[in-house]
Design a protein around this motif. Structure first.
Motif, PDB file in Angstrom:
ATOM      1  N   VAL A 224      12.983   3.098  -5.209  1.00 46.41           N
ATOM      2  CA  VAL A 224      13.753   3.600  -4.064  1.00 46.41           C
ATOM      3  C   VAL A 224      13.100   3.191  -2.744  1.00 46.41           C
ATOM      4  CG1 VAL A 224      14.548   5.676  -2.875  1.00 46.41           C
ATOM      5  CG2 VAL A 224      14.718   5.521  -5.374  1.00 46.41           C
ATOM      6  N   LEU A 225      11.774   3.316  -2.651  1.00 48.10           N
ATOM      7  CA  LEU A 225      11.080   2.965  -1.419  1.00 48.10           C
ATOM      8  C   LEU A 225      11.250   1.483  -1.083  1.00 48.10           C
ATOM      9  CD1 LEU A 225       9.248   3.889   0.895  1.00 48.10           C
ATOM     10  CD2 LEU A 225       7.282   3.407  -0.582  1.00 48.10           C
ATOM     11  N   SER A 226      11.365   0.664  -2.117  1.00 49.53           N
ATOM     12  CA  SER A 226      11.509  -0.778  -1.900  1.00 49.53           C
ATOM     13  C   SER A 226      12.781  -1.114  -1.129  1.00 49.53           C
ATOM     14  CB  SER A 226      11.504  -1.517  -3.242  1.00 49.53           C
ATOM     15  OG  SER A 226      10.262  -1.376  -3.885  1.00 49.53           O
TER      16      SER A 226
ATOM     17  N   ALA B  71       2.001   7.285  -6.213  1.00 56.25           N
ATOM     18  CA  ALA B  71       0.999   8.195  -6.761  1.00 56.25           C
ATOM     19  C   ALA B  71       1.293   9.639  -6.362  1.00 56.25           C
ATOM     20  CB  ALA B  71      -0.390   7.782  -6.274  1.00 56.25           C
ATOM     21  N   VAL B  72       1.668   9.848  -5.105  1.00 54.09           N
ATOM     22  CA  VAL B  72       1.956  11.201  -4.621  1.00 54.09           C
ATOM     23  C   VAL B  72       3.205  11.768  -5.288  1.00 54.09           C
ATOM     24  CG1 VAL B  72       2.628  12.550  -2.598  1.00 54.09           C
ATOM     25  CG2 VAL B  72       0.784  10.866  -2.416  1.00 54.09           C
ATOM     26  N   ILE B  73       4.276  10.987  -5.352  1.00 55.68           N
ATOM     27  CA  ILE B  73       5.506  11.462  -5.990  1.00 55.68           C
ATOM     28  C   ILE B  73       5.279  11.702  -7.487  1.00 55.68           C
ATOM     29  CG2 ILE B  73       7.898  10.876  -6.575  1.00 55.68           C
ATOM     30  CD1 ILE B  73       7.468  11.636  -3.654  1.00 55.68           C
ATOM     31  N   GLY B  74       4.483  10.833  -8.111  1.00 53.12           N
ATOM     32  CA  GLY B  74       4.163  11.045  -9.518  1.00 53.12           C
ATOM     33  C   GLY B  74       3.453  12.365  -9.736  1.00 53.12           C
TER      34      GLY B  74
ATOM     35  N   LEU C  84       0.832  -1.203   0.000  1.00 53.37           N
ATOM     36  CA  LEU C  84       0.000   0.000   0.000  1.00 53.37           C
ATOM     37  C   LEU C  84       0.864   1.250   0.000  1.00 53.37           C
ATOM     38  CD1 LEU C  84      -2.826   1.256   0.155  1.00 53.37           C
ATOM     39  CD2 LEU C  84      -2.668   1.106   2.655  1.00 53.37           C
ATOM     40  N   ALA C  85       1.944   1.233   0.788  1.00 50.78           N
ATOM     41  CA  ALA C  85       2.840   2.384   0.854  1.00 50.78           C
ATOM     42  C   ALA C  85       3.478   2.655  -0.499  1.00 50.78           C
ATOM     43  CB  ALA C  85       3.919   2.155   1.912  1.00 50.78           C
TER      44      ALA C  85
ATOM     45  N   ALA D  89       4.729   2.575  -9.756  1.00 53.66           N
ATOM     46  CA  ALA D  89       5.487   2.401  -8.512  1.00 53.66           C
ATOM     47  C   ALA D  89       5.598   0.920  -8.169  1.00 53.66           C
ATOM     48  CB  ALA D  89       4.811   3.163  -7.376  1.00 53.66           C
ATOM     49  N   LEU D  90       4.524   0.174  -8.417  1.00 47.70           N
ATOM     50  CA  LEU D  90       4.582  -1.276  -8.218  1.00 47.70           C
ATOM     51  C   LEU D  90       5.540  -1.923  -9.214  1.00 47.70           C
ATOM     52  CD1 LEU D  90       0.794  -2.009  -7.568  1.00 47.70           C
ATOM     53  CD2 LEU D  90       2.654  -2.038  -5.896  1.00 47.70           C
ATOM     54  N   ILE D  91       5.597  -1.379 -10.426  1.00 42.15           N
ATOM     55  CA  ILE D  91       6.600  -1.856 -11.388  1.00 42.15           C
ATOM     56  C   ILE D  91       8.001  -1.586 -10.844  1.00 42.15           C
ATOM     57  CG2 ILE D  91       7.592  -1.522 -13.699  1.00 42.15           C
ATOM     58  CD1 ILE D  91       4.806  -0.898 -14.707  1.00 42.15           C
ATOM     59  N   GLY D  92       8.185  -0.423 -10.210  1.00 43.94           N
ATOM     60  CA  GLY D  92       9.478  -0.110  -9.600  1.00 43.94           C
ATOM     61  C   GLY D  92       9.834  -1.096  -8.508  1.00 43.94           C
TER      62      GLY D  92
END
Length: 227
Positions: free
Chosen positions: A207-209, A122-125, A115-116, A148-151
């Motif tokens: 990056v978050l990952s 979405a927010v960074i995009g 979820l994060a 982001a999920l692809i990332g």
């Protein structure tokens, strides 16, 4: 001996199913509202009203930056835009992407982490769109979150290739292919600036990952120490 009662398929993480249902469900309401008389005549304009109230706008973002004012009704646009789409086809495609990629990432990440990744992406995009793009065209659609999920998936693949001793740059083949497709469509049918938000979502997801993947930060720290 393994039990015959064990399912060969991993269950879909509930948070992923909820995101997809929210994306498609909102679109279903718009579709039903557009059918004359289903929810009343005022329902025909629900999609347009939603775009006006919840889409991310670069102009509104610039106004907030210039005036130093951040009213909640506009700040929420940084995320709410991801659940509004221009058509049923777009919403369905976004929902399928979230389901497929969310399932793969959710097999490793916790539900909170999945979820994060979607929310932060979405927010960074949206922030990338607001800072780098000057256009009156509003940003809508779940694709920055899906990217982001692809990332996150790319990060997992990057780790896996490293463990196998193979070339890790291969992990970026998917995003390279998708960006290439967008470039081709842009040349053929005219470029849309939303690719900036998609790319921002991808980078933030990757990056978050590093921080939310089990053991991800430890691996990165050890890697930097060895250097």
């Amino acid at each position: 001996m393994s039990s015959h009662n064990n399912s060969p398929l991993n269950p879909l993480p509930p948070v992923v199913a909820a995101l997809a249902l929210l994306i498609v469900g909102i679109e279903a309401v718009f579709q039903l509202g557009a059918r004359a008389g289903f929810f009343g005549p005022e329902a025909v304009g629900w999609r347009l009203e939603a775009v006006q109230r919840y889409a991310f706008s670069s102009d509104i973002f610039d106004w907030m930056l210039s005036n130093g004012r951040w009213p909640a009704e506009h700040v929420i646009r940084l995320l709410s835009y991801a659940f509004i789409h221009v058509s049923f086809t777009q919403a369905l495609f976004a929902g399928v992407m979230v389901l497929a990629l969310g399932k793969m990432v959710g097999e490793v990440f916790s539900q909170v982490a999945v979820l994060a990744v979607f929310v932060v992406g979405a927010v960074i995009g949206a922030l990338a769109y607001g800072v780098l793009v000057q256009t009156p065209i509003p940003l809508i659609g779940a694709f920055p979150g899906a990217y982001a999920l692809i990332g996150a998936f790319t990060y997992l693949l990057w780790l896996r290739l490293g463990q196998l001793g193979e070339r890790q740059t291969r992990a970026f083949s998917l995003i390279g292919f998708l960006m290439g497709i967008q470039l081709v469509f842009g040349l053929l049918f005219g470029s849309q600036p939303d690719w900036v938000a998609d790319l921002g979502g991808f980078v933030s997801g990757f990056v978050l990952s590093i921080f939310v993947c089990p053991g991800g930060w430890r691996r990165m720290r050890d890697r930097m120490r060895h250097r």
